[in-house]
Design an enzyme around this catalytic site. Structure first.
Site, PDB file in Angstrom:
ATOM      1  N   GLU B 163       0.839  -1.208   0.000  1.00 51.88           N
ATOM      2  CA  GLU B 163       0.000   0.000   0.000  1.00 51.88           C
ATOM      3  C   GLU B 163       0.862   1.241   0.000  1.00 51.88           C
ATOM      4  O   GLU B 163       2.045   1.197   0.338  1.00 51.88           O
ATOM      5  CB  GLU B 163      -0.943   0.029   1.203  1.00 51.88           C
ATOM      6  CG  GLU B 163      -0.345  -0.355   2.541  1.00 51.88           C
ATOM      7  CD  GLU B 163       0.687   0.592   3.097  1.00 51.88           C
ATOM      8  OE1 GLU B 163       0.498   1.831   2.964  1.00 51.88           O
ATOM      9  OE2 GLU B 163       1.691   0.111   3.670  1.00 51.88           O
ATOM     10  N   GLU B 306       4.404  -0.277   2.442  1.00 53.64           N
ATOM     11  CA  GLU B 306       4.626  -0.557   1.010  1.00 53.64           C
ATOM     12  C   GLU B 306       4.445  -2.037   0.667  1.00 53.64           C
ATOM     13  O   GLU B 306       4.321  -2.383  -0.505  1.00 53.64           O
ATOM     14  CB  GLU B 306       6.034  -0.162   0.539  1.00 53.64           C
ATOM     15  CG  GLU B 306       6.342   1.300   0.559  1.00 53.64           C
ATOM     16  CD  GLU B 306       7.729   1.592  -0.041  1.00 53.64           C
ATOM     17  OE1 GLU B 306       8.413   0.666  -0.519  1.00 53.64           O
ATOM     18  OE2 GLU B 306       8.091   2.788  -0.038  1.00 53.64           O
TER      19      GLU B 306
END
Lengths: 338, 338
Positions: B163, B306
């Site tokens: 993300e 991430e």
């Protein structure tokens, strides 16, 4: 290790596209690799060699482990055939294994993949006298140094510690107690699985052996000969060999931690080459890593040894180098880092 | 997941050449993979896809993060160019990235490697009303489900969560508090780096948003719309998609943990497909993993997000399957295990 390359790596971590410090331990390992290589970014270590050293322990006569001594050679042959956990993990990680008999007691046929560097058919029982002579200790250390030299000469750019030896957590706890100064009861654990009674006996046996043989931390070879083991000696040599060849070495488990305490007692500058693979289920690991100032990369509750935890940590060590060479900077990405 | 395959895997762990339980968490993950695959040994998951979902958060207007909102799109483009940490780690692990804009607020040019599935230009400020409509929440969930379906159709055999979204730890803490029942102050942390004053404000803002919008854990889509985010919605869909395609999914970080709580609230049977990648620096991770009954594989002090922690865990998940298929048994090795 180069303080200049270390500083360059720390500076580079600060301008990569991530919040400061957000890669945690990977940032510290990356900087350590830069210091070892003397350049930033450091090369990614791609050719790992796991040095597995096998030995037996006379102290098994005191009932410190439920496993028969013959399991040492059975597992060594299992490794030679590719069937042990460390084989499976090494194949996945792209690392190769070098198997060395430095002190196996049992007879076995000459086997492809097992190097015969046997110094003695196991140590003697430390509860009745020194585990080995000073000469045996030095010869086993030399086996480890030469193994590291040969691996690096053949292309290894990172070494990993492995071992096999029924009873070897007993010798390891003894050495860790000697070199850290922490009490035997605190650094002694259940190895690969013993009950409360056997644990109490193990602590008593180690304390008696230390009282009898008077290991002296200021004379590391004497201490090794007094209460150590042949594979601990070889692993300490393997660590010294890594350091003198300027390659990093990943430690796994309580046997390697004991060897690292010994190696650093012999040559303090070896400390900069050490990377801790797996955290401790064995309490001796925790105390040894504290003594060495190392934080482990992996903590999966492993209590196998063999090198398994070091091999599982290898991709993380590689990642820490790759981060320094491949990540974009804030400037590259057009981000104002403020 | 198949209880029969789970049982076969547990039986097999007991006869492999290692002390019982000595591979720790790897043994449990291996058994879980067998249960998911419905066979023992399970196939080694080799084709990992990291689903990265990017979105923005109206609540940033309340000063809950020091980073400007534009960093969301800058980092998304950095990932498209291959320069972020998650790119570096994925290349090493042999996993591929699928980048999806599900809720980015800023304008940016159409970019190779970024899928435009934008549902809204960021959420609305949850401190003044619901973060999104029920319809928006459902559309973002659907984006995630479809992304999983497409990845598996293209060959993925394991999914990983990723993300990017400035402010998304705020929405994640809110959702975790709602679904675990643990207080906001306990599950709220410093994200990628805020001081005590900003942390106190972040807790106040979340508590006020919960009081205003009354998220109801028994109506998970309402709760999502009330205080969630578009990338949390998409990640929950991605998890549900993994489960319906019967592939395991590795979680990384507090945003994925919030999404996993939501996914399991929607479909409890999804829980069996979840593997926790990285432990929490963010306290919400710890509470969410406890709620989900998961133990993390990696704990390197990462606080990046991430997907970085999931990708670092992938080799361990692969190793857990490989152990079951490649290790010798005691009988193979001629060892009497007693």
């Amino acid at each position: 290790p180069s303080p200049e390359a270390l500083r360059l790596a720390q500076q580079r971590q600060a301008i990569l596209t991530k919040p400061a410090g957000s890669l945690g331990l990977l940032e510290r390992i990356g900087a350590q690799l830069a210091a070892i290589a003397g350049s930033c970014p450091p090369p990614v270590p791609e050719r790992g060699v796991v040095g597995v050293f096998a030995g037996d322990h006379g102290v098994c006569a005191q009932g410190v482990t439920p496993w028969p001594q013959e399991v040492t050679v059975s597992m060594l042959l299992n490794m030679a055939a590719g069937g042990a956990a460390v084989n499976v993990l090494s194949r996945q990680a792209g690392a190769s294994l070098v198997l060395t008999d430095v002190g196996v007691a049992s007879d076995y046929p000459a086997t492809d993949g097992v190097r015969d560097r046997n110094v003695a058919r196991g140590t003697r029982d430390m509860s009745v006298g020194p585990a080995m002579s000073r000469d045996e200790a030095l010869r086993a250390l030399t086996v480890g140094i030469e193994t590291a030299d040969e691996a690096v000469a053949a292309g290894a750019d990172i070494l990993l510690t492995g071992e096999m030896g029924i009873g070897n957590t007993t010798a390891s706890s003894a050495l860790i107690s000697v070199f850290t100064g922490v009490g035997v009861a605190t650094v002694t654990g259940r190895g690969t699985g013993i009950d409360d009674d056997v644990l109490a006996r193990k602590v008593d046996v180690i304390e008696a052996a230390i009282a009898l043989n008077a290991p002296d931390a200021s004379d590391p070879v004497q201490a090794l000969a007094a209460v150590g083991g042949l594979e601990q000696a070889a692993l300490a040599g393997f660590i010294l060999g890594a350091a003198r060849n300027r390659v990093p070495i990943i430690l796994d488990g309580v046997i390697a931690c004991a060897a690292a305490c010994l190696a650093v007692a012999l040559a303090p500058e070896a400390a900069g080459y050490l990377i801790a693979g797996h955290a401790g289920a064995e309490p001796g690991i925790t105390e040894a890593l504290r003594h060495l100032g190392l934080d482990p990369l992996v903590d999966l509750g492993l209590r196998l040894g063999e090198g398994s935890g070091a091999v599982l940590a290898l991709p993380m060590v590689q990642a820490s180098a790759r981060i320094l060479s491949e990540m974009a900077t804030f400037e590259d990405a057009g981000i104002d880092a403020g």
